[in-house]
Design an enzyme around this catalytic site. Structure first.
Site, PDB file in Angstrom:
ATOM      1  N   CYS A  57       0.732  -0.846  -0.164  1.00 27.81           N
ATOM      2  CA  CYS A  57       0.364   0.121   0.049  1.00 27.81           C
ATOM      3  C   CYS A  57       1.075   0.994   0.128  1.00 27.81           C
ATOM      4  CB  CYS A  57      -1.056   0.274   0.976  1.00 27.81           C
ATOM      5  SG  CYS A  57      -1.779  -2.047   1.608  1.00 27.81           S
ATOM      6  N   HIS A  64      -3.637   7.352   2.730  1.00 25.74           N
ATOM      7  CA  HIS A  64      -3.463   6.112   2.434  1.00 25.74           C
ATOM      8  C   HIS A  64      -5.079   5.679   2.483  1.00 25.74           C
ATOM      9  CE1 HIS A  64      -3.922   1.800   1.194  1.00 25.74           C
ATOM     10  NE2 HIS A  64      -3.790   1.844   2.637  1.00 25.74           N
ATOM     11  N   ASN A  82     -10.240  -0.060   0.637  1.00 28.62           N
ATOM     12  CA  ASN A  82      -8.489  -0.038  -0.106  1.00 28.62           C
ATOM     13  C   ASN A  82      -8.615  -0.578  -1.450  1.00 28.62           C
ATOM     14  OD1 ASN A  82      -6.286  -0.255   0.479  1.00 28.62           O
ATOM     15  ND2 ASN A  82      -5.957  -1.172   2.531  1.00 28.62           N
TER      16      ASN A  82
END
Length: 320
Positions: free
Chosen positions: A111, A247, A277
């Site tokens: 990520c 994020h 996500n």
């Protein structure tokens, strides 16, 4: 010279999977997912893979920047879900775009990958080696999920985001990156088990496994720490930051980060409710949405920050 973002692009698959649809597949509910994550729906790729999504986001970023593919010197593709072990996804994107003058390779930082990509491009630009770079964050996480495990699969979605960076007098101010491999097991996915013709075991693919509490505790502590490090090393006051583009892993995580930074939520935009996500794609997707909505003004100071499997973390300070 420094690297300046001169164009952004993103792509999300058409297929929307709501919490209610997931509730028909496993023991969960819309209320259970929303209250713990802030997620209402996510996009799932049906007939396109990681490279296909990356190409669509890249083309939109190039159009936004007014840059032709032949002008690119470098393509960095951040992903954990490349379509092939080799050739790299970056090389596949290069071939499709016709970016014949670009070096291309993948970055594996989960990520945090887009941040690592920006920082890497910045190093190339400052050294004078390259002038124009395309950084892509993309993941097709639906193919590495156990869709009976509500502790993981409800969190994730598919998507791609991209940015074109060019050498300019003003742009990226500073970046920091970090890793702690000792904590790797809290978020992992086996690419292929250790089987071969000589040990009698058949190689098997794995699914994403996560210790959610450990990841939560890590994120709410490490991300504020690395943002403070970034700003201290840049001699910039935190109250001078216009936006924190974080994020998009969990709404509660980002709310906790804002609280620890003592910054209003208005400075911490989120789109996790709609997309979940998307790993390396979350930051560039959100960056593209904010850019196209006209949220950024010339001279705005923007912090990008994230964390991911590895464990990895990073942050970048930009002047728009």
């Amino acid at each position: 010279m420094t690297g300046k973002i001169i164009g952004t692009g993103s792509y999300l698959p058409d297929r929307i999977v709501t919490n209610d649809e997931l509730a028909g597949m496993m023991e969960t509910s819309d209320e259970w997912i929303r209250s713990r994550t802030g997620i209402a729906e996510r996009r799932i790729a049906l007939d396109e893979g990681t490279t296909g999504m990356a190409v669509k986001a890249a083309r939109r970023a190039l159009e936004s920047a007014g840059v032709e593919a032949e002008e690119l010197d470098l393509i960095l593709l951040a992903t954990s879900t490349q379509d092939h072990l080799f050739p790299s996804g970056a090389c596949e994107v290069q071939a499709t775009l016709g970016a014949v003058n670009a070096a291309a390779y993948d970055i594996s930082a989960a990520c945090t990958g887009f941040i690592f990509g920006l920082a890497s491009a910045q190093a190339f630009i400052r050294s004078g080696m390259y002038r124009t770079a395309l950084i892509i964050g993309v993941d097709c996480l639906s193919k590495i999920m156990d869709w009976s495990d509500r502790g993981t699969c409800v969190l994730f979605g598919d998507g791609a985001g991209a940015a074109v960076v060019r050498a300019e007098d003003r742009g990226m101010i500073h970046a920091v990156m970090g890793s702690d491999g000792t904590k790797g097991p809290v978020l992992s996915c086996v690419a292929r088990s250790e089987g071969n013709a000589f040990n009698g075991r058949t190689p098997e693919l794995g699914y994403t496994q996560m210790d959610g509490q450990a990841v939560f505790k890590f994120a709410v502590k490490k991300v504020p720490e690395c943002i403070h490090q970034l700003l201290d090393e840049s001699s910039v006051d935190i109250d001078d930051i216009d936006y924190f583009v974080l994020h998009q892993a969990n709404q509660r995580i980002n709310e906790s980060i804002a609280k620890r930074l003592k910054q209003p939520l208005e400075k911490v935009p989120m789109n996790i409710e709609r997309y979940g996500n998307t790993s390396a794609a979350t930051i560039p997707i959100l960056l593209d949405e904010l850019n196209r909505d006209g949220k950024f003004q010339p001279g705005d100071k923007i912090v990008l920050a994230g964390f991911g499997a590895g464990l990895t973390w990073g942050a970048a300070l930009l002047e728009w």
